[in-house]
Design an enzyme around this catalytic site. Structure first.
Site, short mmCIF file in Angstrom:
data_model
loop_
_atom_site.label_atom_id
_atom_site.label_comp_id
_atom_site.label_asym_id
_atom_site.label_seq_id
_atom_site.Cartn_x
_atom_site.Cartn_y
_atom_site.Cartn_z
N ARG A 49 35.04 14.17 59.13
CA ARG A 49 34.08 13.79 58.10
C ARG A 49 32.70 13.65 58.74
O ARG A 49 32.57 13.75 59.95
CB ARG A 49 34.50 12.51 57.35
CG ARG A 49 35.37 11.53 58.05
CD ARG A 49 34.74 10.81 59.20
NE ARG A 49 33.44 10.24 58.85
CZ ARG A 49 32.47 10.03 59.71
NH1 ARG A 49 32.62 10.37 60.99
NH2 ARG A 49 31.33 9.49 59.34
N ASP A 240 24.02 12.93 53.73
CA ASP A 240 24.93 14.03 53.38
C ASP A 240 24.22 15.13 52.61
O ASP A 240 24.59 16.30 52.71
CB ASP A 240 26.11 13.50 52.59
CG ASP A 240 27.08 12.73 53.46
OD1 ASP A 240 28.07 13.34 53.91
OD2 ASP A 240 26.84 11.54 53.74
N ASN A 250 23.93 9.47 50.63
CA ASN A 250 24.65 9.03 51.83
C ASN A 250 25.81 8.15 51.37
O ASN A 250 26.02 7.94 50.17
CB ASN A 250 23.72 8.28 52.78
CG ASN A 250 24.31 8.09 54.16
OD1 ASN A 250 24.82 9.03 54.76
ND2 ASN A 250 24.30 6.87 54.67
N LYS A 251 26.56 7.64 52.30
CA LYS A 251 27.74 6.85 51.98
C LYS A 251 27.43 5.75 50.97
O LYS A 251 26.38 5.11 51.04
CB LYS A 251 28.32 6.24 53.26
CG LYS A 251 29.63 5.49 53.10
CD LYS A 251 30.70 6.36 52.46
CE LYS A 251 30.94 7.65 53.20
NZ LYS A 251 31.91 8.54 52.49
#
EC number: 5.3.1.23
Length: 350
Positions: A49, A240, A250-251
């Site tokens: 990931r 991302d 992003n996360k």
């Protein structure tokens, strides 16, 4: 802790070797992938990931698939290869690097119209290795640029995992931190656990200890309190996908940290290669957000922790508006406002 390479993906002969990040830090397990389907499953199941690493994995999946395509003529090979590209691109939807890598590898077939099948297979394999090697060089450049914004003795907050394990090696956000630590060993890093997959407590903490960087692990919901107490000087995260206007996916939880940083007057930086930027998306509202299995929220280590009847919502990412971002650290420099103009200029650089 024994010192070893943290590189998460590499070639071993005709096999793609992937460090299984689902079992870190307690177990070292390497998956040996000999088919594109195995690599695609490793991406979907989060054995590998991090947007840059997923892009590299996608390129290697295409190289494996190219070797297995049975076609006597280049036209048939290209037709079958297009189908494989579509399957790899669909493995995870939010990160831009996967689609970017697929296009980069597919361009080999387009740019060599007279090549026979064995030549195309060789060139595709070489391209996948080139993407890996270039990613490592890019990460180090991001680190060199990024360390300039880290004050001496800084208390740095980071989120999720944007280190060697999320890239070809070295890292983006953690690459900035590594470079800052090399120049100033008095820096201290606070990493959030990053629910529900715990990339921070399992992977970032593991990398920080591996590098000997002074660090502390906190729960995600402790970050605001530390900022309020003046115990955080700068926030650095990965990305991302970055829209043309600088809005950044992003996360999940990154947006919360950015808002808290703004409320407490703390600089908030995003570190990412230009391959993370998607110029076809005007702003963050158009970024696709991956929904993952609700069991990642209702279960822990395979055991249910929520009531059986309880539903769960599990978006993997959120979008931080560009107004909350102090700067975007890339391999060609630190992009500031106006983001749309400066992103466009950065993408035009060789």
């Amino acid at each position: 802790m024994a010192r070893r390479s943290l590189q998460p993906i590499y070639w071993d002969g005709d096999a793609v070797m992937i460090v299984d990040q689902r079992v870190l830090p307690h177990k070292d397990k390497v998956l040996r992938c000999t088919t594109p389907r195995q690599v695609i499953q490793a991406i979907k199941k989060m054995a590998i990931r991090g947007a840059p690493a997923v892009g590299i994995a996608g390129a290697m999946a295409l190289a494996l698939g190219a070797q297995s395509i049975t076609a006597a003529d280049p036209k048939t090979f290209r037709r079958k290869f297009v189908g494989l590209c579509d399957r790899v691109r669909a493995a995870r939807p939010t990160g831009n690097n996967l689609g970017w890598a697929v296009e980069a590898v597919y361009s080999v077939a387009v740019e060599n119209p007279d090549a026979d099948v064995p030549t195309l297979q060789r060139l595709i394999r070489e391209k996948s290795q080139q993407i890996l090697e270039e990613d490592i060089a890019i990460n180090r450049a991001i680190g060199r640029w990024g360390r300039q914004v880290i004050p001496k003795g800084a208390r740095i907050l980071t989120y999720c995992n944007a280190g060697a394990l999320a890239t070809g090696d070295y890292g983006t956000a953690l690459g900035v931190i590594r470079a800052a630590f090399e120049a100033d060993p008095t820096v201290h890093v606070t990493c959030c656990e990053t629910r529900p997959f715990l990339q921070g407590s399992r992977l970032t903490a593991y990398e920080l200890l591996h590098e000997g960087i002074p660090s502390t692990l906190i729960t995600d919901n402790a970050a605001g309190s530390l900022m309020q107490q003046g115990k955080i000087d700068v926030v650095v995260v990965g990305a991302d996908r970055i829209a043309a206007n600088g809005d950044t996916a992003n996360k999940i939880g990154t947006y919360t940290l950015a808002a808290l940083a703004r409320a407490n007057g703390i600089p908030f930086y995003v570190a990412a290669p230009r391959s993370t930027i998607d110029p076809t998306i005007a702003n963050g509202s158009a970024i696709p957000i991956e929904e993952r299995d609700p069991k990642e929220v209702t279960h822990f280590n395979g055991r249910r922790v929520a009531p059986k009847e309880m539903a769960a919502h599990n978006p993997a990412f959120d979008v931080t508006p560009n107004k909350l971002i102090t700067g975007i650290i890339t391999e060609v420099g630190i992009l500031k406002r106006p983001y749309r103009k400066n992103i466009r200029q950065a993408l035009e650089q060789a």
